[in-house]
Design an enzyme around this catalytic site. Sequence first.
Site, PDB file in Angstrom:
ATOM      1  N   ASP A 206       0.824  -1.207   0.000  1.00 22.63           N
ATOM      2  CA  ASP A 206       0.000   0.000   0.000  1.00 22.63           C
ATOM      3  C   ASP A 206       0.865   1.267   0.000  1.00 22.63           C
ATOM      4  O   ASP A 206       1.851   1.352   0.742  1.00 22.63           O
ATOM      5  CB  ASP A 206      -0.881  -0.015   1.263  1.00 22.63           C
ATOM      6  CG  ASP A 206      -1.839   1.164   1.305  1.00 22.63           C
ATOM      7  OD1 ASP A 206      -2.735   1.204   0.458  1.00 22.63           O
ATOM      8  OD2 ASP A 206      -1.670   2.041   2.174  1.00 22.63           O
ATOM      9  N   GLU A 260       1.766  -0.632  -5.030  1.00 16.35           N
ATOM     10  CA  GLU A 260       0.792   0.419  -5.361  1.00 16.35           C
ATOM     11  C   GLU A 260       1.597   1.713  -5.464  1.00 16.35           C
ATOM     12  O   GLU A 260       1.974   2.312  -4.451  1.00 16.35           O
ATOM     13  CB  GLU A 260      -0.279   0.568  -4.276  1.00 16.35           C
ATOM     14  CG  GLU A 260      -1.385   1.510  -4.758  1.00 16.35           C
ATOM     15  CD  GLU A 260      -2.000   2.424  -3.701  1.00 16.35           C
ATOM     16  OE1 GLU A 260      -2.994   3.087  -4.013  1.00 16.35           O
ATOM     17  OE2 GLU A 260      -1.470   2.513  -2.584  1.00 16.35           O
TER      18      GLU A 260
HETATM   19  C1  NOJ Z   1      -4.097   3.359  -0.763  1.00 16.80           C
HETATM   20  C2  NOJ Z   1      -5.303   2.492  -0.554  1.00 16.80           C
HETATM   21  O1  NOJ Z   1      -5.637   1.846  -1.743  1.00 16.80           O
HETATM   22  C3  NOJ Z   1      -6.397   3.399  -0.037  1.00 16.80           C
HETATM   23  O2  NOJ Z   1      -7.642   2.747  -0.008  1.00 16.80           O
HETATM   24  C4  NOJ Z   1      -5.988   3.898   1.331  1.00 16.80           C
HETATM   25  O3  NOJ Z   1      -6.951   4.817   1.794  1.00 16.80           O
HETATM   26  C5  NOJ Z   1      -4.631   4.593   1.276  1.00 16.80           C
HETATM   27  N1  NOJ Z   1      -3.659   3.856   0.511  1.00 16.80           N
HETATM   28  C6  NOJ Z   1      -4.076   4.779   2.672  1.00 16.80           C
HETATM   29  O4  NOJ Z   1      -3.684   3.536   3.216  1.00 16.80           O
END
Ligand code: NOJ
Length: 517
Positions: A206, A260
């Site tokens: 993430d 990500e």
């Molecule tokens: C990216 C995640 O996909 C999202 O849903 C989240 O709110 C943020 N990172 C913070 O962790």
Amino acid sequence: MSVNDSRAWWRDAAIYQVYVRSFADGTGDGVGDLAGIRANLAHLRELGVDAIWFNPWYPSPMADAGYDVSDFRDIDPAFGTLAEAEALIADAHALGLRVIIDVVPNHCSAAHPWFREALAAGPGSAARELFWFRPGRGRNGDEPPNNWRSIFGGPAWTRVEDGEWYLHLFAPEQPDLNWTNPKVREEFEDILRFWFNRGVDGVRIDSAGLVSKDPSLADFDPARPPVPHPFDDRDEVHEIYQGWRAVADGYPDPRVLIGEIWLPDVERFMLYLRADEMHTAFNFDFLGCAWDAGALVGVIDATLAAHAPVRAPATWVLSNHDVIRHVTRYGRADTTFTHQHRQHAAPSDRALGTRRARAAALLYLALPGSAYIYQGEELGLWEVEDIPENLLQDPIFRRTHGAERGRDGCRVPLPWSGSQPPFGFSPPGSRAPWLPQPARWRDFSVAAQCGDPASMLELYRAALRLRRTEPALGDGAMAWLPAPEGVLAFARAPGFACLANLCGRLPTDTAVWLRTA
Ligand code: NOJ
């Protein structure tokens, strides 16, 4: 299996994203859970995917739908137990499905024992060194230490009782961890081992590019950020993920790291995919691209050109739990997507969006590399844009004082069967689903579409079945074929072609797969 071995499963996997809260509710509290997933794994097997990625399932106060983790080694009681997670991993493996979980390294929950300890221990303590605590500015220290803004709106700093402030790039309930501290690094490598030892096949990392900060924490002009950026894509992050890769490669069946990473600069993006770092990362350029032949060709070419030197597979993704569902996006006049320009409630022609989503499915599943399917896209679900404000849960809605609706509209619980909400999402007699489902979803449930050859579900099933059996599909090369303007045509060897017509003349917004030999 060698590094970036072409036989590696993740190079051409179709990966289904399960948003745990909204997939299926086995316990009747209106919230999806592991029992619901276990009872419906057959749907995923029949769909023909190769792997499942679960959004965070850890104990959490749910200030950001589980991305505020209070214990990285357990399961939230609303979702089930650790034993159930182990059983789910075993069930999935027995069906030939790999399991990917979400790991959140940038921050934890304010309820995490580390943060509680940091609050109790006070300024100057070792416990505070695990986070970014600083005195404030101004006469009484009552102004934040710098001008950074939270990605969810508002300042990126919150003050605690003793007067210090702590950094949170997201919600105040998500304090940022200090990755210059070796204890943070050790902890996360241990968390990876904890889950890999339980059979997890990979992790989705993430906000992977945000974890390192410029320790000077200086002000900057967000319209003209300095290079390197104070907290995005700093060079120090690479060493962290090289450490993770060493952990992943320490297993006889190496585990996979999926980043990500939202970065406009493809060359910087590719640095994360070097052979000693992550295996793949989400292709958000493709997700955000306009439904336009020229623009799509440009993104596809740029993607493949950038991935080739590092020999990493491209990924293709149309939707996820953070973005407007693509049926809705593709039905708008402006079909692009960026977080800054979400176009909530801009008029959308659902029939047009659905036709384009069907064409997009055949297009993206034929491109070389791996593909992600966000739960519900196989049903042709659209963004639910009329959820009453008092039911909205996304912190973005409140942090922006309602200026942004947030992401709840793509997180509405799935319809499985029946003619009324909860459409089989929960057992009969349960509490209402945590977000309301549109009445029209009765015609979009799994049961309603199953066996209907014209349905989105049967299109995905047929395409995924062929993707598995056609040697030309998945990892490998592609070659553009001569085509009229507005038409994307490409060949995959041996003997396969995909044609997508976006030219505006009938049959526009359609795609076909052809066997050419
Ligand atoms: C990216 C995640 O996909 C999202 O849903 C989240 O709110 C943020 N990172 C913070 O962790």
